[in-house]
Write an enzyme that holds these catalytic residues in place. Structure first.
Site, PDB file in Angstrom:
ATOM      1  N   SER A  87       0.819  -1.210   0.000  1.00  0.00           N
ATOM      2  CA  SER A  87       0.000   0.000   0.000  1.00  0.00           C
ATOM      3  C   SER A  87       0.854   1.262   0.000  1.00  0.00           C
ATOM      4  O   SER A  87       1.999   1.262   0.450  1.00  0.00           O
ATOM      5  CB  SER A  87      -0.904   0.025   1.233  1.00  0.00           C
ATOM      6  OG  SER A  87      -1.783  -1.060   1.234  1.00  0.00           O
ATOM      7  N   GLN A  88       0.246   2.352  -0.464  1.00  0.00           N
ATOM      8  CA  GLN A  88       0.889   3.668  -0.426  1.00  0.00           C
ATOM      9  C   GLN A  88       1.151   4.068   1.041  1.00  0.00           C
ATOM     10  O   GLN A  88       0.271   3.928   1.890  1.00  0.00           O
ATOM     11  CB  GLN A  88      -0.059   4.681  -1.071  1.00  0.00           C
ATOM     12  CG  GLN A  88       0.500   6.074  -1.138  1.00  0.00           C
ATOM     13  CD  GLN A  88      -0.554   7.099  -1.524  1.00  0.00           C
ATOM     14  OE1 GLN A  88      -1.751   6.802  -1.580  1.00  0.00           O
ATOM     15  NE2 GLN A  88      -0.108   8.304  -1.775  1.00  0.00           N
TER      16      GLN A  88
END
Ligand code: SAH
Length: 236
Positions: A87-88
């Site tokens: 994930s970011q």
């Protein structure tokens, strides 16, 4: 010259002089900027400092494929194989902040992936239970987290939408893949008054990062916070 070996548990696995330290500091600045830009959604313009310090200490480059290490401290998601992503960092920070973790907490995570979010949780809670659907990812994450010295994480392979009944109830639940509706088995494993943070919506469409509070009677109400894009939750 011998490099001094740090014993600070937050620097597990790296001798001092880590070339990534500066990149991590810059990443924290970028996350802070993005939080300010999205303050209307988040209802705050700063995140919990404990969350930021966890992100500032975890070696994200250990969680990405070797060929992507130079991108490890970009504020963006990256492919990790098997059609999945890490994930970011901004999203990891926001989700962890929204969980409102206390030091004594036991947290359940659905979607271990590479284990980065798991490590962030393990820095803040007493114990973390994490479930991954893809056996190869689960195996790699287990080896990686053990190598980095985490001892408060339990991993399991399977369909996380069913939760981990033997270890329930949890002080917080985080789902890192998008569900079309709130998995009710998970609501049942959440303590009253505590939070589940999850993206709700269809794959490849806009989803809403949402909060569900435990102990709800009747229909479960999810409070939408922020539009996001996650891989779909399998099974269920
Ligand atoms: N937490 C990760 C993000 C992982 S991406 C990070 O820190 O970057 C989402 C992960 O959820 C994928 O690895 C996917 O295989 C897993 N997943 C999808 N459906 C699942 C399910 N029903 N149970 C457990 N894991 C699931």
């Amino acid at each position: 010259m011998l490099l001094p070996v740090t014993t600070d548990p937050r620097h597990r696995g790296h001798p001092d002089g880590c070339p990534y330290q500066e990149q991590r500091r810059r990443l924290l600045g970028e996350i802070e900027d993005e939080v300010r830009k999205t303050r209307e959604y988040l209802g705050t313009d700063t995140l919990d400092p404990r969350v930021m310090s966890a992100l500032g200490s975890i070696p994200r480059h250990e969680f990405v494929p070797e060929g992507s290490r130079h991108l490890a401290y970009e504020n963006s998601p990256l492919p990790i194989g098997h059609g999945q992503t890490i994930s970011q960092p901004y999203i990891v920070a926001v989700m962890t902040h929204l969980l409102e973790i206390r030091p004594d907490d036991a947290i359940l995570e659905i979607g271990t992936g590479c284990g980065y979010q798991t490590a962030v949780l393990a820095e803040l809670a007493t114990s973390v239970y994490s479930i991954e659907y893809v056996p190869e990812l689960a195996r790699d994450a287990a080896a990686r987290l053990a190598r980095l010295g985490y001892r408060n994480i339990e991993l399991r392979t399977g369909d996380g939408s069913l939760g981990w009944p033997e270890a329930a109830p949890f002080d917080g639940i985080i789902v890192t893949a998008a569900a079309q509706r709130v998995p009710l088995a998970l609501v049942a494993q959440l303590k009253a008054g505590r939070r589940m943070v999850l993206p709700i919506g269809r794959a490849r469409e806009e989803q809403e990062l949402s909060i569900v509070v435990g102990g709800q009677r009747g229909p479960v109400v999810a409070r939408p916070i922020l539009p996001v894009a996650f891989v779909p939750l399998k099974g269920g």
